[in-house]
Design a protein around this motif. Structure first.
Motif, PDB file in Angstrom:
ATOM      1  N   LEU B  30       0.661  -1.395   0.052  1.00 23.56           N
ATOM      2  CA  LEU B  30       0.171  -0.190   0.232  1.00 23.56           C
ATOM      3  C   LEU B  30       0.707   1.315   0.200  1.00 23.56           C
ATOM      4  O   LEU B  30       0.691   2.246  -0.816  1.00 23.56           O
ATOM      5  N   ALA B  31       1.769   1.277   0.800  1.00 17.08           N
ATOM      6  CA  ALA B  31       2.769   2.389   0.874  1.00 17.08           C
ATOM      7  C   ALA B  31       3.508   2.362  -0.434  1.00 17.08           C
ATOM      8  O   ALA B  31       3.720   3.786  -0.870  1.00 17.08           O
ATOM      9  N   GLY B  34       0.345   1.825  -3.587  1.00 19.67           N
ATOM     10  CA  GLY B  34      -1.096   2.582  -3.420  1.00 19.67           C
ATOM     11  C   GLY B  34      -1.943   1.290  -3.827  1.00 19.67           C
ATOM     12  O   GLY B  34      -1.761   0.415  -4.196  1.00 19.67           O
ATOM     13  N   SER B 106       2.254   7.561   6.758  1.00 21.79           N
ATOM     14  CA  SER B 106       2.099   8.806   6.061  1.00 21.79           C
ATOM     15  C   SER B 106       1.838   8.699   4.396  1.00 21.79           C
ATOM     16  O   SER B 106       1.555   9.602   3.660  1.00 21.79           O
ATOM     17  N   GLN B 107       2.280   7.399   3.840  1.00 21.58           N
ATOM     18  CA  GLN B 107       2.036   7.303   2.500  1.00 21.58           C
ATOM     19  C   GLN B 107       0.520   6.594   2.302  1.00 21.58           C
ATOM     20  O   GLN B 107      -0.284   6.891   1.495  1.00 21.58           O
ATOM     21  N   PRO B 110      -2.970   9.172   2.919  1.00 21.72           N
ATOM     22  CA  PRO B 110      -3.586   9.874   1.931  1.00 21.72           C
ATOM     23  C   PRO B 110      -4.106   9.140   0.746  1.00 21.72           C
ATOM     24  O   PRO B 110      -5.065   9.495   0.140  1.00 21.72           O
ATOM     25  N   ASP B 111      -3.413   8.250   0.428  1.00 20.31           N
ATOM     26  CA  ASP B 111      -3.780   7.173  -0.724  1.00 20.31           C
ATOM     27  C   ASP B 111      -5.069   6.602  -0.455  1.00 20.31           C
ATOM     28  O   ASP B 111      -6.115   6.884  -1.536  1.00 20.31           O
ATOM     29  N   MET B 113      -7.588   7.720   1.494  1.00 20.75           N
ATOM     30  CA  MET B 113      -8.328   8.932   1.502  1.00 20.75           C
ATOM     31  C   MET B 113      -8.881   9.157  -0.157  1.00 20.75           C
ATOM     32  O   MET B 113      -9.899   9.590  -0.078  1.00 20.75           O
ATOM     33  N   ALA B 114      -7.667   9.274  -1.094  1.00 23.22           N
ATOM     34  CA  ALA B 114      -7.959   9.560  -2.398  1.00 23.22           C
ATOM     35  C   ALA B 114      -9.050   8.474  -2.892  1.00 23.22           C
ATOM     36  O   ALA B 114      -9.743   8.637  -3.956  1.00 23.22           O
ATOM     37  N   ALA B 117     -12.702   9.004  -2.025  1.00 26.17           N
ATOM     38  CA  ALA B 117     -13.029   9.925  -2.661  1.00 26.17           C
ATOM     39  C   ALA B 117     -13.769   9.401  -4.016  1.00 26.17           C
ATOM     40  O   ALA B 117     -14.800  10.154  -4.500  1.00 26.17           O
ATOM     41  N   TYR B 169      -4.069  16.331  12.768  1.00 28.82           N
ATOM     42  CA  TYR B 169      -4.203  15.844  11.470  1.00 28.82           C
ATOM     43  C   TYR B 169      -3.878  16.789  10.395  1.00 28.82           C
ATOM     44  O   TYR B 169      -2.914  16.628   9.487  1.00 28.82           O
ATOM     45  N   TRP B 170      -4.325  18.224  10.628  1.00 23.14           N
ATOM     46  CA  TRP B 170      -4.134  19.167   9.675  1.00 23.14           C
ATOM     47  C   TRP B 170      -2.565  19.497   9.616  1.00 23.14           C
ATOM     48  O   TRP B 170      -2.139  19.665   8.314  1.00 23.14           O
ATOM     49  N   ILE B 174      -1.631  17.374   6.214  1.00 22.14           N
ATOM     50  CA  ILE B 174      -1.974  18.176   5.426  1.00 22.14           C
ATOM     51  C   ILE B 174      -0.812  19.267   4.964  1.00 22.14           C
ATOM     52  O   ILE B 174      -0.353  19.319   4.077  1.00 22.14           O
TER      53      ILE B 174
END
Lengths: 200, 200
Positions: B30-31, B34, B106-107, B110-111, B113-114, B117, B169-170, B174
């Motif tokens: 995954l890291a 993805g 950290s890899q 975000p993956d 979350m994308a 979406a 988190y922000w 981010i």
């Protein structure tokens, strides 16, 4: 004379129209296929322009996407002065929450964050844009609140950024929970209380 | 008798070892590549097992990734009781900030979350896991604080989740800004102040 003056004006308008068309095409392609699969060809096709029109403006995909996204991100958040810190916060958070719930933004933001985790150049560009803009925003709102006597002198603007944007981002972009009618009002009270409590 | 008893025990240990090997392989794949490009073949190769060992446990890639990620996410955050709300918050936020700064997390975060979406099934699974777990966490910490008289009765646990996790988190995931030594302590004060101020 009149015609030679009108011609460049017309060309400028046209150039502006093309830039708008390309920008819209980039945002829609980003939302649909993501940064990784976005191609200059598809953007040109969607915008109804030739690839040269794109390469005249940007030298590559990364530069094009970063400039357009930074522009849009900075346009989205004005710097309010409603007369009170609570009012400023509520207005800012209403704008941010609308932006985060926007169909296109809710597709593009997570995708770019994922790209940033893999590509240091994207990470750096996004973070520079975010930092500069947010810091300016927080310093303005906090500065206004200090001037009004609503927050103590020396309130931490960096913490203010995290407090103003973090909870909303967490709720809307990560947990994807709905925002109740009174949530923003409550959040504005919470952020004010947070900044006062954290002040040494 | 002794051998027939040891055999299943040994098999169980082996099954556990294989599950751990698969889990590590999934997290690393995954890291690196993805969710979109992750394949059962690559996971099997990396874990040193056959594909059947994977299909015996999960019926497809989505199910496998979601179960493993949910397990890891829930393992990462214990429910502390340090004797004070500020202490509980600092401990929780220290754990969360370490997890968010972990190379693999950290890899992966975000993956996913994308992916969420774009894929409603992933979004729903992640959000259900997040909500259930976070809500339980917030209710426990807030409940302890109310029992100690540190927060008013009826403090909003939903707002507490956003306040405890959002700013961190922000900042870390981010804006990717560093966390100063005294940041978590300051944040714990801020969150406490926020929850008190937002209480009606």
């Amino acid at each position: 004379m009149a015609t030679t003056k009108r011609a460049p004006a017309g060309a400028a308008v046209l150039r502006g129209d093309i830039t708008v068309a390309i920008r819209n095409a980039v945002m829609n392609e980003l939302a649909e296929v993501g940064y990784g699969r976005l191609s200059i060809e598809a953007v040109a096709r969607r915008a109804g322009v030739g690839k040269t029109a794109i390469y005249r403006r940007w030298s590559n995909k990364l530069e094009m996407v970063m400039e357009i996204v930074s522009d849009v991100a900075e346009r989205k958040v004005p710097l309010p002065d409603t007369g009170s810190f609570a009012g400023d916060l509520e207005l800012l958070m209403m704008i941010v929450s609308r932006a985060l719930q926007h169909r296109i933004a809710s597709q593009i933001i997570p995708d770019l964050m994922a790209e940033a985790a893999r590509n240091p150049q994207i990470a750096e560009t996004l973070q520079r844009a975010l930092r500069t803009h947010q810091q300016a925003l927080a310093e303005k709102l906090v500065g206004q609140a200090v001037a009004r006597g609503e927050l103590p002198e020396g309130t931490d603007a960096g913490l203010a950024v995290d407090m103003m944007l973090g909870p909303l981002y967490w709720r809307l972009a990560i947990a994807r929970e709905p925002v109740a009618d009174d949530y923003l009002e409550k959040l504005a009270l919470a952020v004010t209380g947070a900044l006062r409590a954290a002040h040494p």
